[in-house]
Design a protein around this motif. Structure first.
Motif, PDB file in Angstrom:
ATOM      1  N   GLN A 551       0.858  -1.184   0.000  1.00 49.19           N
ATOM      2  CA  GLN A 551       0.000   0.000   0.000  1.00 49.19           C
ATOM      3  C   GLN A 551       0.890   1.228   0.000  1.00 49.19           C
ATOM      4  O   GLN A 551       1.834   1.327   0.784  1.00 49.19           O
ATOM      5  CB  GLN A 551      -0.908  -0.004   1.234  1.00 49.19           C
ATOM      6  N   GLU A 553       1.766   5.116  -2.578  1.00 50.92           N
ATOM      7  CA  GLU A 553       1.365   6.145  -3.542  1.00 50.92           C
ATOM      8  C   GLU A 553       2.144   5.968  -4.833  1.00 50.92           C
ATOM      9  O   GLU A 553       3.358   5.701  -4.806  1.00 50.92           O
ATOM     10  CB  GLU A 553       1.630   7.536  -2.966  1.00 50.92           C
ATOM     11  N   ASP A 572       5.995   3.574  -0.544  1.00 49.90           N
ATOM     12  CA  ASP A 572       5.283   3.426   0.718  1.00 49.90           C
ATOM     13  C   ASP A 572       6.123   4.049   1.820  1.00 49.90           C
ATOM     14  O   ASP A 572       7.109   4.753   1.545  1.00 49.90           O
ATOM     15  CB  ASP A 572       4.929   1.955   1.003  1.00 49.90           C
ATOM     16  N   PRO A 605      -3.097   7.409  -3.984  1.00 51.17           N
ATOM     17  CA  PRO A 605      -2.848   6.341  -3.011  1.00 51.17           C
ATOM     18  C   PRO A 605      -3.479   5.046  -3.530  1.00 51.17           C
ATOM     19  O   PRO A 605      -4.622   5.057  -3.990  1.00 51.17           O
ATOM     20  CB  PRO A 605      -3.557   6.834  -1.740  1.00 51.17           C
ATOM     21  N   SER A 627      -7.081   2.050  -6.646  1.00 51.71           N
ATOM     22  CA  SER A 627      -6.884   3.369  -6.057  1.00 51.71           C
ATOM     23  C   SER A 627      -8.026   3.680  -5.096  1.00 51.71           C
ATOM     24  O   SER A 627      -9.076   3.010  -5.105  1.00 51.71           O
ATOM     25  CB  SER A 627      -6.824   4.440  -7.149  1.00 51.71           C
ATOM     26  N   GLU A 628      -7.831   4.691  -4.270  1.00 54.75           N
ATOM     27  CA  GLU A 628      -8.850   5.044  -3.276  1.00 54.75           C
ATOM     28  C   GLU A 628     -10.132   5.571  -3.909  1.00 54.75           C
ATOM     29  O   GLU A 628     -11.199   5.511  -3.302  1.00 54.75           O
ATOM     30  CB  GLU A 628      -8.274   6.073  -2.287  1.00 54.75           C
TER      31      GLU A 628
END
Length: 662
Positions: A551, A553, A572, A605, A627-628
């Motif tokens: 996890q 960006e 990360d 992210p 992605s978020e």
């Protein structure tokens, strides 16, 4: 992303948001010397101070204090007491020798410099001479002695011209590509006082002229030298060296490069490189002429010469790589003796890796300077990901030491090093640690602990996996050959030609599938982890994929200078890793993904799943990215393996049935 939004967030006390907004603005700014960009950097430095990230704040401060803009320098000067305070966190230095110039035993590290140089040059000269002579004599010269003289003359003239002209040609290319700025010793000394002393000391002791000194205005830290003779040498560094390294560390880097000059390294490498290129030139020329019409005897001779030239070219390339690695060890040794600070050079290598990673996280594309000077530079940037990652999250020598386990004990490290111009970082740091021990100094990276941990590794697992992997790399060929053998055996007993066609295809398909299952194992139970943990695995392999979930960006593309590249960079909390994407539609799909979708993903992210692999440069073959905001990207690395493997088996069966029916 506007500059004002970042300034507003800072003024309202939302410092973390200010960092994000100002970083975004800085990355999208087209003009790095514009007032808006410099203002963003100023307030970004302040925002980092507010959130307690002093290391990042100090890096920005060092950029501003070295800026060409006098107003920025004056502004940054006000914060000098804060950033030069002894209370600021920094790498804990183990110390240096009181006196310099102490002779240090290398203990077999790096081999014999004179022998490596002599053997390499002699063999390469011999190769070029024999090939040149063979081409002359192929044309059935009526006077062999004249042919011999011509071959010798061509070889000597070409190499002599290349030797003396190459520095000026390099000057032109460096100025054109990187805008090298030539400076005097006083400017270097103003940025690193100890470096000025080292340059004067070495040049006086070795009776050589102070090299022509250059600076490239690029924040990626690197240093390299080139030339023809010691008294006409060029020593070039990037501005990033002064940004990321302390004074004593910069001095050890300059001492390393001066070691190359004192040892005539650039001269030897220039000659050796030229000879290897002559081999390739002869290969390509003979190959081209052998395709034409005319005398069959002449064509046969040219084809043989072309094959021999290519073999010599491959051998010469590996000799050249070996010589390059040997000279890096001796330049490190020279720096340790000259400065009495082997720990400083170890630290410099780690911080250069850290600087490359940091600058990579700020740019959406890899640096063309670092890519273009890979063979010349003090550090192979491909190896920066693991070492730089360890230093990036904590200046902890033990954590940095653990990532060296792969360099020093995994047989894949030795295998990969054969194709590298530089020794692996762990081996260089180990050698420098032995010099520190001889000087009675503590060792910063505690390599003794690393060696001790390495001795506890499962050797059967390390070497067993390695040899199995080597076999698996040729699984397709092995499967095809075994299928062919079985086909011939079956044909001899049944007299059915279907076996000769079908069984090799089935063997090929089985080999592809076996390799695919090892490279891309089941990922349904992949565990969440971080980049540093993956890089610290001494058993990691470039072939055996390790399922993992990360996890972080997405911070940019992974392809240098390619604006439609499909590979990505993930960052990360522990470091940075390259993600390799594969479309089910092959190269065309990769191109379309890079052109249409990658740019919109940068800065997002994300959660990712993939197969981690470790070479000189670690990477992950992407399986899935989310992605978020709900965007989902699927990658298909094993898709074509299954299609080709299954297709070969099915085709083989179909052909066997069809031919048997007839």
């Amino acid at each position: 992303m506007s500059l004002q939004s970042g300034l507003d967030a800072f003024q309202q006390g939302r410092y973390q948001e200010a960092v994000y907004l100002l970083e975004e603005f800085s990355q999208t700014s087209l003009e790095l010397s514009s007032p808006d960009y410099l203002t963003a950097q100023m307030w970004l430095m302040k925002a980092y101070q507010k959130i307690g990230d002093i290391e990042q704040a100090k890096i920005l401060w060092q950029k501003l204090i070295n800026s060409d803009n006098p107003q920025m320098r004056e502004w940054a000067e006000q914060d000098r007491p804060f950033f030069t305070s002894a209370n600021q966190p920094s790498f804990e230095k183990a110390g240096r020798a009181i006196s310099t110039g102490v002779s240090l035993a290398m203990g077999g590290v790096g081999g014999n410099l004179a022998l490596a140089s002599g053997v390499t040059i002699a063999l390469l000269f011999g190769m070029v001479f024999v090939l040149g002579l063979s081409l002359i004599l192929i044309y059935n010269s009526s006077d062999p002695m004249t042919g011999l003289a011509i071959a010798i003359a061509i070889t000597l003239i070409f190499n002599t011209a290349a030797f003396f002209l190459s520095p000026w040609l390099m000057d032109l290319s460096q100025s054109w590509l990187y805008h090298t700025r030539w400076v005097d010793l006083a400017e270097i000394e103003s940025q690193s006082p100890e470096t000025g002393k080292i340059i004067r000391q070495v040049c006086q002791q070795k009776n050589i002229t102070i090299p022509r000194l250059g600076i490239i205005d690029d924040q990626n830290p690197t240093a390299f030298t080139y030339g023809s003779l010691p008294n006409s040498a060029r020593l070039v560094v990037s501005q990033g060296l002064f940004t990321y390294l302390d004074d004593d560390e910069i001095a050890t880097v300059y001492a390393h490069e001066l070691g190359h000059i004192v040892h005539w390294d650039f001269a030897v490498m220039t000659v050796a490189s030229t000879l290897v290129q002559i081999c390739y030139l002869i290969y390509s020329t003979a190959r081209r002429f052998s395709r034409g019409g005319g005398d069959n005897k002449l064509k046969d001779g040219l084809q043989i010469a072309s094959l021999v030239a290519y073999i010599f070219y491959v051998i010469g390339t590996y000799l050249l790589l070996y010589l390059s690695r040997t000279r890096e060890y001796f330049a490190d040794h020279f720096a340790a003796e000259t400065t009495g600070n082997p720990n400083g050079l170890s630290r410099a290598l780690v911080k250069i890796a850290y600087g490359i990673i940091e600058e990579g996280s700020r740019s959406q594309e890899p640096s063309r300077l670092i890519e273009g000077t890979r063979a010349l530079g003090i550090y192979d940037h491909k190896a920066a990901a693991s070492t730089g990652t360890a230093y990036r999250i904590a200046s902890d020598p033990q954590k940095i030491g653990r990532v060296f386990l792969w360099d020093m004990f995994n047989p894949w490290g030795w295998w990969m090093e054969l194709n590298s111009t530089h020794p692996l970082t762990g081996k260089r740091v180990r050698a420098l640690s032995t010099y520190a021990e001889q000087l009675g100094l503590p060792i910063e990276f505690d390599m003794g602990r690393v060696i001790g941990e390495g001795k506890t590794l499962n050797k059967n697992k390390l070497y067993g996996n390695f040899f199995v992997d080597i076999v698996l790399y040729g699984a397709e060929t092995i499967g095809f050959v075994l299928g062919l053998i079985l086909g011939i055996s079956s044909f001899s007993t049944s007299n059915n030609p279907a076996f000769l066609v079908g069984m090799p295809l089935m063997g090929l398909g089985v080999g592809i599938l076996i390799k695919a299952f090892v490279m891309f194992p089941d990922y349904s139970h992949a565990a969440p982890t971080d980049i540093l943990t993956l890089m610290s695995d001494p058993y990691a392999s470039p072939l055996r994929g390790k399922p993992a979930m990360l996890q972080g960006e997405l911070i940019g593309r992974g392809d240098a200078g390619y604006q439609f590249g499909s590979d990505l960079k993930l960052q990360d909390s522990s470091g940075m890793l390259y993600l390799r994407y594969a479309s089910r539609f092959g190269p065309i799909g990769n191109f379309l993904f890079g052109m249409k979708r990658v740019q919109s993903l940068i800065g997002e992210p994300v959660r990712t799943a993939g197969w981690f692999r470790r070479g000189v440069m670690p990477w992950m073959d992407l399986i899935k990215l989310e992605s978020e905001n709900g965007t989902v990207v699927n990658s298909y690395h094993r898709f074509w393996s299954f299609v080709l493997g299954g297709g070969s088996i099915i085709l083989g069966i179909v052909l066997m049935v069809f031919l048997s029916g007839n």
